[in-house]
Design a protein around this motif. Structure first.
Motif, PDB file in Angstrom:
ATOM      1  N   GLY A 141       0.828  -1.203   0.000  1.00  0.00           N
ATOM      2  CA  GLY A 141       0.000   0.000   0.000  1.00  0.00           C
ATOM      3  C   GLY A 141       0.856   1.244   0.000  1.00  0.00           C
ATOM      4  O   GLY A 141       1.767   1.401  -0.821  1.00  0.00           O
ATOM      5  N   GLU A 142       0.579   2.140   0.954  1.00  0.00           N
ATOM      6  CA  GLU A 142       1.361   3.365   1.090  1.00  0.00           C
ATOM      7  C   GLU A 142       2.665   3.134   1.852  1.00  0.00           C
ATOM      8  O   GLU A 142       3.465   4.050   1.996  1.00  0.00           O
ATOM      9  N   GLY A 183       5.288  -1.497   6.715  1.00  0.00           N
ATOM     10  CA  GLY A 183       4.091  -2.318   6.831  1.00  0.00           C
ATOM     11  C   GLY A 183       4.414  -3.644   7.492  1.00  0.00           C
ATOM     12  O   GLY A 183       5.009  -3.696   8.560  1.00  0.00           O
ATOM     13  N   ASN A 184       4.062  -4.722   6.823  1.00  0.00           N
ATOM     14  CA  ASN A 184       4.298  -6.050   7.384  1.00  0.00           C
ATOM     15  C   ASN A 184       5.795  -6.363   7.425  1.00  0.00           C
ATOM     16  O   ASN A 184       6.554  -5.999   6.523  1.00  0.00           O
ATOM     17  N   VAL A 211       9.520   4.149  -0.645  1.00  0.00           N
ATOM     18  CA  VAL A 211       8.412   4.873  -0.017  1.00  0.00           C
ATOM     19  C   VAL A 211       8.053   6.117  -0.799  1.00  0.00           C
ATOM     20  O   VAL A 211       6.886   6.465  -0.985  1.00  0.00           O
ATOM     21  N   LEU A 212       9.065   6.840  -1.301  1.00  0.00           N
ATOM     22  CA  LEU A 212       8.815   8.078  -2.044  1.00  0.00           C
ATOM     23  C   LEU A 212       8.089   7.827  -3.360  1.00  0.00           C
ATOM     24  O   LEU A 212       7.428   8.726  -3.883  1.00  0.00           O
TER      25      LEU A 212
END
Length: 214
Positions: A141-142, A183-184, A211-212
């Motif tokens: 996701g994000e 995240g996970n 991430v960016l």
């Protein structure tokens, strides 16, 4: 409405009593204590256990989850790291406490445990060298999901190796990014076909790039 002199005096007295009883915020109380004890805090090595116990008690008055780290003396200054110890609910308190700090020329106030060069970790009787650890990054996701590959990983010691993995991530990425952008997290032993794995020391740059992009 007409006020008698005695009533005005009573109202004024009540106002003074109420304003006089107004307490400082927990953050303001903490920094007042910090300034009073700055000398012993700056030279905490002289009585480390007692100083750390008192400091912990004062920080817990602000929030029970707060903890701290000190950096070494450099150029007449020390780092004072204010941490939520990974507890997301306490993040606003870290920000409010750090932001309310008065001018302290001998201190560099840092919000959250910062990124540091990964160092070897010994945890619950298991020692892992930082150079032996690699990481895979996956979309989540994000956020970015991570698989931490630790040589010697044993499923029978899953919790211990999980703790070691998070300690390494905390070093490499810092407390804030681990709690907000990771995240996970999976932990396992490396396999011969882990071609996408990168060394732990390369994780910060690769993680930021991943991430960016989101």
């Amino acid at each position: 409405m007409t006020f008698t002199r005695s009533l005005l005096i009573a109202i004024a007295a009540m106002f003074l009593m109420l304003t006089g009883c107004r307490r400082n915020s927990p953050e303001a109380d903490f920094w007042q204590w910090f300034q009073k004890n700055e000398a012993s805090l700056f030279d905490f090595e002289r009585d480390q256990r007692a100083v750390f116990d008192r400091l912990s008690a004062e920080m817990h008055k602000v929030d029970p989850s707060l903890t701290f780290e000190f950096g070494p003396k450099q150029g007449g200054q020390r780092e004072f790291v204010i941490s939520a110890d990974g507890v997301r609910a306490a993040f606003p308190r870290v920000v409010s406490l750090a932001s309310s700090a008065p001018p302290l020329p001998r201190w560099k106030i840092i919000k959250f445990r910062p990124r540091r060069e990964p160092a070897d970790i010994q945890f619950h009787g298991v020692t892992v060298k930082a150079q032996s650890v690699s990481v895979e990054i996956h979309p989540d996701g994000e956020k970015a999901a991570l698989t931490v590959l630790i040589p010697g990983y044993s499923a029978s010691q899953r919790q211990t190796f999980g703790g070691i993995a998070f300690l390494f991530l905390d070093q490499a990425l810092g407390e804030f990014d681990v709690e907000t952008h990771v995240g996970n997290v999976d932990v396992r032993a490396p396999l011969p076909d882990d071609s996408n794995a990168i060394p732990l020391e390369a994780l910060p740059r690769a993680f930021d790039a991943a991430v960016l992009k989101r």
